[in-house]
Design an enzyme around this catalytic site. Structure first.
Site, PDB file in Angstrom:
ATOM      1  N   SER A   1       0.689  -1.445   0.061  1.00 21.66           N
ATOM      2  CA  SER A   1      -0.036  -0.014   0.371  1.00 21.66           C
ATOM      3  C   SER A   1       0.480   1.158  -0.243  1.00 21.66           C
ATOM      4  CB  SER A   1      -0.771  -0.196   1.277  1.00 21.66           C
ATOM      5  OG  SER A   1      -1.818  -0.929   1.358  1.00 21.66           O
TER       6      SER A   1
HETATM    7  N1  SAH Z   1      -0.765  -5.028   3.781  1.00 16.40           N
HETATM    8  C1  SAH Z   1      -0.572  -5.814   2.294  1.00 16.40           C
HETATM    9  C2  SAH Z   1      -0.627  -4.991   1.319  1.00 16.40           C
HETATM   10  C3  SAH Z   1      -0.926  -5.778   1.100  1.00 16.40           C
HETATM   11  S1  SAH Z   1      -2.249  -6.527  -0.540  1.00 16.40           S
HETATM   12  C4  SAH Z   1       1.920  -4.486   2.562  1.00 16.40           C
HETATM   13  O1  SAH Z   1       1.597  -3.843   3.905  1.00 16.40           O
HETATM   14  O2  SAH Z   1       1.940  -5.189   2.133  1.00 16.40           O
HETATM   15  C5  SAH Z   1      -3.880  -7.423  -0.472  1.00 16.40           C
HETATM   16  C6  SAH Z   1      -2.969  -8.096   0.394  1.00 16.40           C
HETATM   17  O3  SAH Z   1      -4.115  -9.619   0.694  1.00 16.40           O
HETATM   18  C7  SAH Z   1      -2.715  -9.294  -0.806  1.00 16.40           C
HETATM   19  O4  SAH Z   1      -1.336  -9.566  -0.621  1.00 16.40           O
HETATM   20  C8  SAH Z   1      -3.135 -10.471  -1.388  1.00 16.40           C
HETATM   21  O5  SAH Z   1      -2.980 -11.361  -1.649  1.00 16.40           O
HETATM   22  C9  SAH Z   1      -4.738 -10.551  -0.028  1.00 16.40           C
HETATM   23  N2  SAH Z   1      -5.881 -10.870   0.426  1.00 16.40           N
HETATM   24  C10 SAH Z   1      -6.606 -11.345  -0.104  1.00 16.40           C
HETATM   25  N3  SAH Z   1      -7.883 -11.155   0.004  1.00 16.40           N
HETATM   26  C11 SAH Z   1      -7.556 -12.089   1.098  1.00 16.40           C
HETATM   27  C12 SAH Z   1      -7.944 -13.382   1.956  1.00 16.40           C
HETATM   28  N4  SAH Z   1      -9.307 -13.580   2.157  1.00 16.40           N
HETATM   29  N5  SAH Z   1      -7.499 -13.119   2.934  1.00 16.40           N
HETATM   30  C13 SAH Z   1      -5.866 -13.256   3.124  1.00 16.40           C
HETATM   31  N6  SAH Z   1      -5.561 -12.049   2.858  1.00 16.40           N
HETATM   32  C14 SAH Z   1      -6.096 -11.647   1.439  1.00 16.40           C
END
Ligand code: SAH
Length: 241
Positions: A77
């Site tokens: 993000s």
């Molecule tokens: N917080 C992260 C950014 C994440 S992008 C950072 O600091 O880098 C969103 C993430 O959510 C992705 O890695 C994706 O694979 C994950 N994601 C999507 N659906 C999800 C779910 N149902 N449970 C857990 N993670 C999930």
């Protein structure tokens, strides 16, 4: 962190990134309902080496105030969004120490590390097995081995570690997962982007970052924080659930 990493910790660039976050927070004060983010949140951001959380080819861009690709169609993000979400989750109420925080969507691990730097105890769930394996190792290497990592469907929360003071969801949901509301303490906060997976530019996006507060009597109140553009929440592959 190794001595070599410490010597190259890019603290000057990080300070400049904090300045960009502060100015964006001031520009969006009408959305945030405040001019400044909690200083304790900014201090936590100042301590996390974002360049260690992005792929090598993105390292030069690590301190731009922008989201960056981390592989498998996922992103780390934007620093301003990480700051706003941390501030909404923990700011103002004695940030961090003693707090139990759940993050859904570990991704690169950056948001989890920022939460840990506030002094909170952090649980984080990643859906994609490849990312989950990689991030657990990275967090350990960088000295964030105290963060509890798990691979699975974050929409189900982490019942064994509940209840939480704050829950942050870093992928866009089309509806608030009920398990997450259940796992919030009275007085707790859920920060979640809600809306269709449009992947648009932030201020033209139809997604909204929402804050849900659970009152001491269990009642819920919702407030829109910002227009946002997050990758969608997915259902993990069946064999991994
Ligand atoms: N917080 C992260 C950014 C994440 S992008 C950072 O600091 O880098 C969103 C993430 O959510 C992705 O890695 C994706 O694979 C994950 N994601 C999507 N659906 C999800 C779910 N149902 N449970 C857990 N993670 C999930």
């Amino acid at each position: 962190m190794s001595d070599e990493d410490k010597a190259d910790d890019r603290a000057g660039e990080r300070r400049e990134m904090l300045r960009l976050i502060e100015s964006e927070a001031a520009e969006t004060a009408h959305w945030l309902g405040k001019q400044r983010l909690d200083p304790a949140v900014m201090e936590a951001l100042a301590r996390v080496p974002r360049h260690a959380f992005v792929p090598r080819r993105e390292a030069a861009q690590a301190y731009c105030n922008e989201p960056l690709p981390i592989g498998l169609g996922q992103t780390i993000s934007q620093p301003y969004i990480v700051a706003v979400m941390t501030d909404q989750a923990l700011g103002g109420s004695g940030v961090g120490p003693g707090c139990r925080v759940l993050e859904v969507g570990t991704g690169s691990g950056y948001q989890a590390a920022v939460l840990a730097e506030t002094g909170a105890e952090v649980w984080t769930i990643e859906a994609l097995p490849e990312l989950a394996a990689e991030v657990a190792e990275r967090l350990e290497t960088l000295g964030y081995g105290g963060i509890h990592c798990r691979q699975g469907d974050g929409a189900a929360g982490w019942p064994e570690a509940a209840p939480f003071d704050a829950i942050l969801v870093t992928a866009a949901a089309t509806a608030i997962p009920p398990a997450l509301v259940d796992q919030l303490k009275p007085g707790g906060r859920l920060i979640i982007p809600l809306g269709p997976p449009d992947g648009a530019v932030r201020f033209t996006s139809t997604q909204r970052l929402l804050r849900v507060d659970k009152a001491e009597n269990g009642g819920l109140s919702e407030r829109v924080i910002l227009p946002v553009a997050f990758v969608p929440l997915v259902t993990p592959p069946a064999e991994d659930r």
